[in-house]
Design an enzyme around this catalytic site. Structure first.
Site, PDB file in Angstrom:
ATOM      1  N   ASP A  61      93.847  71.730 -94.654  1.00 54.41           N
ATOM      2  CA  ASP A  61      92.157  72.641 -94.780  1.00 54.41           C
ATOM      3  C   ASP A  61      91.292  71.917 -96.141  1.00 54.41           C
ATOM      4  O   ASP A  61      92.227  71.505 -96.937  1.00 54.41           O
ATOM      5  CB  ASP A  61      92.557  74.026 -95.258  1.00 54.41           C
ATOM      6  N   HIS A 112      86.620  75.098 -89.746  1.00 53.13           N
ATOM      7  CA  HIS A 112      87.105  76.052 -90.578  1.00 53.13           C
ATOM      8  C   HIS A 112      86.077  76.939 -90.892  1.00 53.13           C
ATOM      9  O   HIS A 112      86.249  77.671 -92.009  1.00 53.13           O
ATOM     10  CB  HIS A 112      87.513  75.141 -91.916  1.00 53.13           C
ATOM     11  N   HIS A 116      83.000  79.473 -94.691  1.00 54.29           N
ATOM     12  CA  HIS A 116      84.279  80.004 -95.324  1.00 54.29           C
ATOM     13  C   HIS A 116      84.138  81.319 -95.769  1.00 54.29           C
ATOM     14  O   HIS A 116      84.756  81.716 -96.776  1.00 54.29           O
ATOM     15  CB  HIS A 116      85.023  79.206 -96.305  1.00 54.29           C
ATOM     16  N   HIS A 211      96.732  71.630 -98.475  1.00 55.31           N
ATOM     17  CA  HIS A 211      95.228  71.581 -98.708  1.00 55.31           C
ATOM     18  C   HIS A 211      94.877  70.164 -99.153  1.00 55.31           C
ATOM     19  O   HIS A 211      95.689  69.667 -99.968  1.00 55.31           O
ATOM     20  CB  HIS A 211      95.050  72.708 -99.880  1.00 55.31           C
TER      21      HIS A 211
END
Length: 262
Positions: A61, A112, A116, A211
């Site tokens: 991510d 994503h 966000h 991440h």
């Protein structure tokens, strides 16, 4: 209005707010999610591959670039591992070169959301759709390609409504079965802390979430992939996960069909 929307769905998962969560019971075995594999499958959503083979799926991510992605890409190339990168609008705007490199090196770039947000609080279809399609449009403008139709809810926050809307937009929602606290820029875990979570908890069919903003991940990835391979693991892509699921579903259908006539 919100209640009317929520009440259209059965309460297998909280229709209001759900945080994706896992419970690890046995080392080397897939954890139990707070939504079952079969429940998620109804909406083309996944958190693990239902297999006994030592296969894993590596995903990252990225809400912003923190100076580590190039090194991560170098390491993936060294190990010949293809990953999936879930990006937001800010990342696409600021790092088109890295995005193109991901694509050129065979990685999946996925959705994503644009901003966000906490998607569990997004109940109306138009707002939900805008978060995904805005990112699609920017991705196409930058790369000239269509984005891969995989969606990861920011922070793993979702509702049953979200799962259905993502499915209707042609997306497959991807959660994870292995992650650790790597996202805080100012509180990075040590290598030892990372390995304490990531090594014992690897399991067949694992969807691993890391991440790319993590300094620790950048530093340990080479050794981590080496250790996983020494344990007998190989890495597949999300496309292979979905394709295998599709094959299995068809096989089960025809098996049941023929059994009906026996």
């Amino acid at each position: 209005m919100v209640n009317e929307t929520i009440n259209r769905f059965s309460v297998s998962v909280s229709a209001e707010i759900s945080n994706w969560g896992l419970k690890f019971n046995t080392e080397g075995k897939a954890p139990v999610g707070n939504a079952t594999y079969d429940y998620l499958k109804k909406y083309n959503a996944y958190y693990v591959d239902k297999t006994d083979e030592k296969i894993a799926y590596l995903t990252f991510d990225a809400g912003y670039e923190n100076g580590y992605t190039a090194n991560i890409l170098d390491t993936l190339k060294k190990h010949d591992v293809k990953a999936a990168f879930f990006l937001v609008g800010h990342y696409l705007e600021e790092e088109p070169g890295l995005v193109k490199r991901m694509i050129n090196e065979g990685h999946i770039v996925a959705n994503h959301t644009y901003n966000h947000p906490d998607m569990s609080k997004v109940f109306d279809e138009e707002s939900f759709k805008k978060e995904l399609t805005s990112l699609e449009a920017m991705f196409k403008e930058i790369t000239g390609q269509e984005i891969s139709k995989y969606y990861r809810p920011p922070q793993g926050r979702f509702s049953e409504n979200n799962l259905e809307m993502a499915n209707e937009l042609g997306y497959k929602t991807i959660f994870w079965s292995l992650a650790y606290a790597d996202w805080c820029k100012d509180k990075q875990p040590t290598k030892e802390q990372a390995f304490e979570k990531l090594i014992p908890r690897i399991h067949p069919g694992a969807i691993v979430l890391l991440h790319s903003t993590s300094k620790t991940n950048s530093e340990i990835l080479d050794e981590l992939l080496t250790k996983y391979k020494e344990l007998g693991y190989s890495f597949n892509t999300l496309d292979e996960l979905v394709d295998e699921e599709s094959k299995n579903s068809k096989a089960n259908f025809f098996s049941n069909f023929y059994n009906f006539f026996d």
